[in-house]
Design an enzyme around this catalytic site. Structure first.
Site, PDB file in Angstrom:
ATOM      1  N   ASP A 123       0.838  -1.200   0.000  1.00 28.86           N
ATOM      2  CA  ASP A 123       0.000   0.000   0.000  1.00 28.86           C
ATOM      3  C   ASP A 123       0.876   1.255   0.000  1.00 28.86           C
ATOM      4  O   ASP A 123       0.630   2.202  -0.750  1.00 28.86           O
ATOM      5  CB  ASP A 123      -0.916  -0.022   1.227  1.00 28.86           C
ATOM      6  CG  ASP A 123      -1.784   1.221   1.318  1.00 28.86           C
ATOM      7  OD1 ASP A 123      -2.554   1.480   0.380  1.00 28.86           O
ATOM      8  OD2 ASP A 123      -1.687   1.941   2.334  1.00 28.86           O
ATOM      9  N   GLU A 170      -1.776  -5.205  -3.782  1.00 26.14           N
ATOM     10  CA  GLU A 170      -0.882  -4.479  -2.884  1.00 26.14           C
ATOM     11  C   GLU A 170       0.204  -5.400  -2.343  1.00 26.14           C
ATOM     12  O   GLU A 170       1.381  -5.005  -2.244  1.00 26.14           O
ATOM     13  CB  GLU A 170      -1.670  -3.869  -1.731  1.00 26.14           C
ATOM     14  CG  GLU A 170      -2.563  -2.711  -2.132  1.00 26.14           C
ATOM     15  CD  GLU A 170      -3.377  -2.161  -0.992  1.00 26.14           C
ATOM     16  OE1 GLU A 170      -3.748  -0.967  -1.045  1.00 26.14           O
ATOM     17  OE2 GLU A 170      -3.666  -2.912  -0.027  1.00 26.14           O
TER      18      GLU A 170
END
Length: 241
Positions: free
Chosen positions: A55, A127
């Site tokens: 992320d 991610e």
């Protein structure tokens, strides 16, 4: 150790991704959902830590590219675009483009309820893969791998007026390049009270630079600012939409 069948699967995914891992175990971990771990007796780690890392990596990739590319955009606008790009729906779409779902390790429950195509699982796995690529290489490599996949989404949101504050952009441009502040004036109003149409002109240093119309003064000023930016800075593609 990974089975030959699993290694072959990961080779396919790496071709889709455009990156070859030095350590296939990192990629396999990035694809391991917690539901799969919960059903296994042996000690296996899920992808949540890589998801946390990835992320941040994607945030950096998007931020770095936008700061270099959109030099007239405010910090607030850059933040809005980044939030629109690095979100569940967008990342799930990117995951589908590389067929990520078919390589996930899922528990039986998730498998039976369509987990391979759930936005949340796909976005988190995307991610996690970003985190694994960074862990396997470095930030520069992660940038090269993921920017081409993100660039189209960034451009799409950068060009939509939903995310643009043209008045702020014009003010910043005028202060930096013309040493002045734009001035707006309503030059015409038409229509009944419940359906007014306003026409606004914007001037810098006394010269008319743009004109726009809208159902409110604010909307007309935004249109005039956009028109002025196109006139004042035509070589900058970021002002077109």
């Amino acid at each position: 150790m990974l089975s030959k069948e699993r290694i072959d699967e990961l080779v396919e995914l790496q071709a889709n991704l455009g990156y070859t891992f030095r350590d296939n175990l990192l990629l396999n971990k990035a694809l391991t959902h917690k539901s799969y771990v919960n059903e296994k007796s042996e000690a296996i780690k899920n992808n949540e830590r890589f998801e946390f890392l990835g992320d941040s990596i994607l945030d950096v990739v998007v931020s770095h590219y936008m700061v270099k590319t959109f030099q007239d955009f405010s910090e607030g606008l850059l933040s809005k675009i980044r939030a629109a790009v690095v979100n569940e729906s967008c990342l799930a779409g990117l995951a589908r483009e590389i067929h990520l779902g078919q390589y996930l390790l899922l528990g039986r429950g998730e498998e039976l309820t369509g987990g391979r195509d759930k936005n949340s699982i796909l976005a988190n796995a995307f991610e996690a893969v970003a985190g694994a690529v960074y862990f396997d290489s470095n930030l520069e490599t992660a940038y090269d791998v993921f920017l081409p996949k993100l660039k189209g989404e960034i451009g799409q949101y950068a060009e939509t007026s939903l995310f643009r504050d043209f008045k702020s952009e014009l003010q910043q441009f005028a202060q930096t390049n013309l040493s002045c502040i734009p001035h707006y004036r309503v030059v015409n109003e038409t229509g009944p009270d419940h359906e007014k149409q306003f026409e606004v002109v914007v001037r810098t240093n006394g010269d008319e630079q743009g004109k726009g119309s809208g159902r409110s003064k604010k909307e007309a000023e935004q249109a005039a600012a956009r028109n002025a930016l196109e006139h004042l800075n035509p070589k900058n593609p970021n002002h077109g939409a």
